[in-house]
Design a protein around this motif. Structure first.
Motif, mmCIF file in Angstrom:
data_model
loop_
_atom_site.group_PDB
_atom_site.id
_atom_site.type_symbol
_atom_site.label_atom_id
_atom_site.label_comp_id
_atom_site.label_asym_id
_atom_site.label_seq_id
_atom_site.Cartn_x
_atom_site.Cartn_y
_atom_site.Cartn_z
ATOM 1 N N VAL A 58 -2.738 3.804 -2.709
ATOM 2 C CA VAL A 58 -2.343 2.594 -3.422
ATOM 3 C C VAL A 58 -3.050 1.429 -2.748
ATOM 4 C CG1 VAL A 58 -0.425 1.077 -4.071
ATOM 5 C CG2 VAL A 58 -0.072 3.561 -3.955
ATOM 6 N N PHE A 59 -3.713 0.609 -3.539
ATOM 7 C CA PHE A 59 -4.436 -0.558 -3.026
ATOM 8 C C PHE A 59 -3.734 -1.802 -3.567
ATOM 9 C CE2 PHE A 59 -7.409 2.806 -4.107
ATOM 10 C CZ PHE A 59 -8.141 2.981 -2.953
ATOM 11 N N GLN B 219 2.043 16.247 -17.655
ATOM 12 C CA GLN B 219 1.104 16.657 -16.618
ATOM 13 C C GLN B 219 1.587 16.070 -15.292
ATOM 14 O OE1 GLN B 219 -3.190 15.161 -15.663
ATOM 15 N NE2 GLN B 219 -3.359 16.761 -17.222
ATOM 16 N N VAL B 220 1.579 16.884 -14.254
ATOM 17 C CA VAL B 220 1.940 16.404 -12.925
ATOM 18 C C VAL B 220 0.676 15.846 -12.277
ATOM 19 C CG1 VAL B 220 2.796 17.047 -10.640
ATOM 20 C CG2 VAL B 220 3.827 18.053 -12.694
ATOM 21 N N ILE B 221 0.781 14.616 -11.768
ATOM 22 C CA ILE B 221 -0.341 13.983 -11.067
ATOM 23 C C ILE B 221 0.133 13.589 -9.671
ATOM 24 C CG2 ILE B 221 -1.509 13.207 -13.167
ATOM 25 C CD1 ILE B 221 -0.287 10.453 -12.759
ATOM 26 N N GLU B 222 -0.810 13.509 -8.737
ATOM 27 C CA GLU B 222 -0.470 13.133 -7.370
ATOM 28 C C GLU B 222 -1.132 11.806 -7.008
ATOM 29 O OE1 GLU B 222 -0.958 14.544 -2.723
ATOM 30 O OE2 GLU B 222 -1.529 15.947 -4.327
ATOM 31 N N VAL B 223 -0.311 10.894 -6.523
ATOM 32 C CA VAL B 223 -0.831 9.603 -6.055
ATOM 33 C C VAL B 223 -1.476 9.840 -4.701
ATOM 34 C CG1 VAL B 223 -0.212 7.256 -5.340
ATOM 35 C CG2 VAL B 223 0.947 8.322 -7.297
ATOM 36 N N VAL B 224 -2.740 9.445 -4.576
ATOM 37 C CA VAL B 224 -3.484 9.641 -3.334
ATOM 38 C C VAL B 224 -3.456 8.368 -2.496
ATOM 39 C CG1 VAL B 224 -5.760 10.174 -2.352
ATOM 40 C CG2 VAL B 224 -4.989 11.365 -4.418
ATOM 41 N N ARG C 93 0.839 -1.195 0.000
ATOM 42 C CA ARG C 93 0.000 0.000 0.000
ATOM 43 C C ARG C 93 0.880 1.253 0.000
ATOM 44 N NH1 ARG C 93 -5.399 -1.060 1.241
ATOM 45 N NH2 ARG C 93 -5.693 1.045 2.028
ATOM 46 N N SER C 94 2.214 1.031 -0.019
ATOM 47 C CA SER C 94 3.128 2.171 0.027
ATOM 48 C C SER C 94 3.830 2.412 -1.308
ATOM 49 C CB SER C 94 4.185 1.950 1.116
ATOM 50 O OG SER C 94 4.959 0.802 0.834
ATOM 51 N N LYS C 95 3.705 1.465 -2.250
ATOM 52 C CA LYS C 95 4.404 1.599 -3.527
ATOM 53 C C LYS C 95 3.586 0.936 -4.622
ATOM 54 C CE LYS C 95 7.912 -1.071 -4.637
ATOM 55 N NZ LYS C 95 9.208 -1.713 -4.774
ATOM 56 N N GLY D 208 4.365 6.325 -4.444
ATOM 57 C CA GLY D 208 3.596 6.046 -3.236
ATOM 58 C C GLY D 208 2.639 7.176 -2.933
ATOM 59 N N PRO D 209 1.765 6.972 -1.954
ATOM 60 C CA PRO D 209 0.806 8.020 -1.576
ATOM 61 C C PRO D 209 1.522 9.327 -1.243
ATOM 62 C CG PRO D 209 0.261 5.959 -0.491
ATOM 63 C CD PRO D 209 1.600 5.759 -1.140
#
Length: 165
Positions: free
Chosen positions: A161-162, A154-159, A90-92, A140-141
């Motif tokens: 991880v499942f 485009q810059v995206i943010e990871v909210v 859930r961290s990567k 990771g989140p």
């Protein structure tokens, strides 16, 4: 009988050789479910080929040629498949992970990274080797990553991880 009619009859009996399906140069990493899908596809194509061959001269030669081409492709994909361990982190982000991310317009998206043959963007199944897949892999989140798209970065943010399930 005119020679033109004889040649037409011969031409009708022959199938055009279909263009071979291109096999990607990236490693064929697949999830366990992706491998099952590939194996099921090979089974379906073998059954279809047997059915078409059983029709003999009455059979659709073009459909048989297309089926044999697809069978060569999917058989090769099964042979080259490298099943990745189930994504449990859930961290990567890993192949098999579901990921929730936010884009530059604050739109939230949930996707799952999968193998190339399992990918279906309309269902949120993204090829791990695609620009989006490569941007997310290993993040990771809270991480911001650059999604290098053909229309621009485009810059995206990871909210979040499942795991796979």
């Amino acid at each position: 009988m005119s020679r033109a009619f004889v040649n037409e009859d011969q031409a009708a009996a022959q199938a055009d050789q279909p263009v071979e399906r291109r096999v990607s140069e990236q490693p064929n990493y697949v999830t366990a479910s992706g491998l099952r899908q590939l194996q099921e596809r090979v089974t379906e194509l073998n059954a279809l080929r047997s059915e078409l061959q059983a029709q003999g001269e009455r059979g659709d030669k073009q459909r048989l040629a297309d089926t044999e081409r697809d069978l060569r492709y999917f058989s090769a994909r099964v042979q080259s498949a490298q099943v990745v361990p189930a994504a449990t982190s859930r961290s990567k982000v890993q192949i098999g992970s579901r990921v929730r991310f936010v884009d530059a317009q604050d739109q939230e998206h949930v996707v799952r990274l999968v193998g190339e043959d399992e990918a279906d963007a309309g269902r949120g199944l993204i090829n791990w080797g695609s620009p989006l897949g490569r941007a997310l892999l290993g993040a990771g989140p809270g991480d911001e990553v650059v999604w290098r798209r053909p229309v621009g970065e485009q810059v995206i943010e990871v909210v979040e991880v499942f795991g796979e399930n």
